[in-house]
Design an enzyme around this catalytic site. Structure first.
Site, PDB file in Angstrom:
ATOM      1  N   LYS A   1      51.454  53.592  87.082  1.00 27.80           N
ATOM      2  CA  LYS A   1      50.790  52.661  86.170  1.00 27.80           C
ATOM      3  C   LYS A   1      50.771  51.246  86.735  1.00 27.80           C
ATOM      4  CE  LYS A   1      51.748  55.140  81.840  1.00 27.80           C
ATOM      5  NZ  LYS A   1      52.411  56.313  82.430  1.00 27.80           N
TER       6      LYS A   1
ATOM      7  N   GLU B   1      54.020  46.052  78.684  1.00 24.52           N
ATOM      8  CA  GLU B   1      52.643  45.733  78.347  1.00 24.52           C
ATOM      9  C   GLU B   1      52.581  45.243  76.906  1.00 24.52           C
ATOM     10  OE1 GLU B   1      49.302  48.198  80.386  1.00 24.52           O
ATOM     11  OE2 GLU B   1      49.448  48.921  78.321  1.00 24.52           O
TER      12      GLU B   1
ATOM     13  N   HIS C   1      53.729  59.432  70.773  1.00 21.58           N
ATOM     14  CA  HIS C   1      52.829  59.041  71.852  1.00 21.58           C
ATOM     15  C   HIS C   1      52.205  60.243  72.547  1.00 21.58           C
ATOM     16  CE1 HIS C   1      54.427  55.071  71.222  1.00 21.58           C
ATOM     17  NE2 HIS C   1      55.636  55.462  71.565  1.00 21.58           N
TER      18      HIS C   1
ATOM     19  N   ARG D   1      44.165  64.526  86.993  1.00 17.23           N
ATOM     20  CA  ARG D   1      44.220  65.982  86.813  1.00 17.23           C
ATOM     21  C   ARG D   1      43.257  66.379  85.706  1.00 17.23           C
ATOM     22  NH1 ARG D   1      46.715  65.852  81.936  1.00 17.23           N
ATOM     23  NH2 ARG D   1      48.371  64.326  81.608  1.00 17.23           N
TER      24      ARG D   1
END
Length: 625
Positions: free
Chosen positions: A119, A203, A238, A295
């Site tokens: 990330k 973030e 999540h 993927r």
């Protein structure tokens, strides 16, 4: 189609292995299944052309072993490897090892996986290309002090994320500074366990966004396109549980803007194959990059249903060097498709392992004209193991309109029969029927805001089912012996902590309600219409107050798993709600807490130990006066 691939090894298990096999066999390819000891009798093993054992039970001893997978490829004569999703599908080392072995890798190049699989690297690349990103911190300094300082600069709320991997593991929402250190340690531990890397990214958090992702495809000849978006906003921990296309919040202009950002990111990384770029959508038009999944996605069937494409086929074609036809990007999706993830978990999202005692898919799933599709690997008698993800399959509905797709999917869930262990079947149907979801207004906090009311509604449904109908269905299963006379015999049955005294006689068995019944570990699992009941014969239970205090004095594990952390020691004073033991089950870490204030008298397990449902973990004594 002529392909340079002849025999495909699928480095995965369960429903995704079966789904890849379906396309491979249609294309005339032979397939090789790999399996752990736990999966020796699995459907994907039975249906493959060849099967290779990996040994072991846990992922780390089987599906995550690159050396074993390459040995299986050599032993089977495979000339290509498809990783599916999860496990090693986004592992650059595995992709490189497959290519170095002279095999065709059905996925993006190792370099692209390495760049986009992190990330932090993906954020840096996106920022350099002008792709919108939320303010954040990604850096080599991963000390608590540096992350704490960065968090203060960013402000709260913020999200702590594992830099490597996805699926919700290693993610924590932090709303105030006092929560940060605990969140960092928990996320780091979970990320290290799941991905082999404890690197974290911070973030700025959006509290009520949508999760919208774009399916893209690129070939070896520089052609890159997108196939529209999917809305994946309904999530627990999540992790997505409902996905649909098109998104009810995305118009043509926004779709093209997000699609072009996805293409730009893929091109910048030298991407090839199928990939998904995930965004957070705030309001009507503001979107920000989350990550790119290098993927095939779990939710790819909804895109296939509205486009008529087989994405696995195009993965194989691209891997063999074929060009993507221009017309692929000019498709006009037809209708609306919604997918739900059927998981072996209860309505509180607690995972469960166990035996499937009875299974019948919804009618029409094997008929294309029905608008239903069920990708799964379920059969009566299968053991759902505790070592892997809790997802059992994906049920998908396609219809001309969103409302029709919702109705079709909810009805299919009602008609699905799966007995022996808890699933989220009814919870999913309740989500689909919730007015907020029906209006197309569900955002990421949907379950946080409505989960309790949904659970209450389901409980009321259970208690509203005719007790006599459910219990009479138990008679043929041996809940009460056949009577030699018509005299009534009381049967006491426990359900959700409540006791029911029901008068039963032999005639009840003759007039049993339409119900499905299966033996559960400590009673019976009954499905009456769409409603599930877990019942226990309590006729010979001791008085209600006998031993009632034990529950508060003992911490027991509710599921199979492995102890990954002990957060207290004998003699420690603890408060109600304090985490005492952390158990990993089905790829997630679960914090088990004290039920009351007290002092730890004894720990009955060690770190690294496997535990079974109801096993005693901790004994509490009284707190000092």
């Amino acid at each position: 189609m002529t392909m340079k691939v002849r025999r495909l090894l699928i480095a995965n298990r369960g429903e995704i292995a079966r789904r890849i096999m379906r396309t491979a066999h249609r294309l005339g390819l032979e397939t090789v299944a790999v399996h752990s000891q736990a999966d020796a009798q699995a459907l994907h093993v039975r249906e493959a052309t060849l099967a290779q054992p990996l040994g072991g039970y846990a992922s780390a001893d089987s599906y995550l072993r690159i050396d074993k997978l390459l040995s299986a490829a050599r032993a089977s004569g495979a000339d290509a490897v498809h990783p599916g999703y999860g496990f090693l599908s986004e592992n650059a080392e595995f992709a490189q090892a497959v290519e170095d072995a002279g095999l065709t890798w059905v996925g993006p190049p190792a370099g692209a996986i390495r760049t986009l699989g992190s990330k932090s690297h993906a954020r840096e690349l996106a920022i350099a290309r002008g792709i919108p990103c939320l303010p954040g911190y990604q850096g080599e300094d991963q000390s608590d002090d540096r992350l704490l300082a960065a968090a203060r600069d960013l402000g709260f709320p913020l999200m702590v994320k594992a830099a490597a991997g996805g699926g919700g593991r290693g993610m924590r929402l932090v709303t105030e500074e006092s929560q940060l250190l605990a969140a960092l340690h928990a996320a780091r531990s979970e990320a290290q366990s799941a991905f082999g890397s404890g690197e974290l990214v911070l973030e700025r958090a959006l509290l009520a966004p949508r999760h919208v992702e774009v399916q893209m495809f690129a070939d070896l000849h520089g052609h890159c396109l997108h196939l529209g978006e999917r809305d994946c906003s309904v999530q627990r921990r999540h992790q997505k549980i409902i996905e649909e296309t098109p998104s009810p919040a995305v118009d043509a202009q926004l779709r093209e803007a997000m699609g072009q950002c996805a293409i730009e990111l893929a091109r910048a990384a030298g991407y090839v194959g199928a990939g998904t770029v995930e965004f957070l959508l705030e309001g009507d038009a503001s979107f920000y990059l989350m990550e790119m999944n290098t993927r095939l996605q779990v939710e790819h069937p909804v895109t296939e249903m509205v486009t008529g494409l087989d994405l696995v086929e195009w993965q194989l074609r691209v891997a063999c060097g074929e060009r993507l036809p221009r017309r692929l990007g000019e498709l006009r999706p037809q209708g609306h498709a919604i997918e739900v993830r059927l998981c072996a978990e209860d309505e509180h999202f607690t995972p469960h392992a166990g035996c499937v005692r009875h299974f019948a898919p919804p009618p029409g799933c094997d008929q294309p004209e029905s608008g239903l599709r069920f990708d799964h690997a379920i059969f009566a008698g299968m053991e759902v193991p505790p070592w892997y993800d809790s997802m059992l399959g994906k049920l998908v509905a396609h219809a001309p309109s969103r409302a029709e797709a919702i109705a079709r999917l909810a009805t299919a869930l009602d008609r699905l029969e799966l007995l022996g262990l808890p699933t989220n079947r009814r919870f999913l149907a309740a989500c689909l029927r919730h007015p907020e979801f029906a209006r197309g207004e569900a955002r990421i906090p949907f379950l946080a805001e409505h989960g309790d009311s949904l659970r209450h509604h389901l409980e009321q449904e259970e208690f509203g089912v005719s007790a006599e109908a459910a219990f009479s269905a138990l008679l043929p299963q041996g809940a009460a012996p056949a009577l030699a006379s018509p005299f009534v015999r009381p049967l006491r049955v426990a359900h959700r902590g409540s006791l029911f005294d029901v008068p039963l006689c032999e005639a009840d068995g003759i007039a049993a309600a339409q119900a499905q019944v299966a033996a559960a570990p400590d009673g019976w699992h009954v499905q009456v219409g769409p409603v599930d009941l877990f019942l226990r014969d309590a006729s010979f239970d001791p008085p209600a107050d006998a031993g009632a205090g034990n529950a508060a004095n003992e911490l027991r594990v509710p599921f199979n798993g492995k102890v990954v952390a002990l957060r207290a020691a004998p003699g420690d004073a603890v408060r109600k709600g304090d985490t005492l033991v952390v158990v990993e089950s089905m790829k997630l870490e679960h914090a088990l807490a004290a039920a009351r204030d007290g002092v730890v008298q004894a720990l009955h397990v060690q770190e690294g130990q496997q535990v079974a449902p109801s096993q005693l973990l901790v004994t509490l004594g009284e707190a000092a006066a």
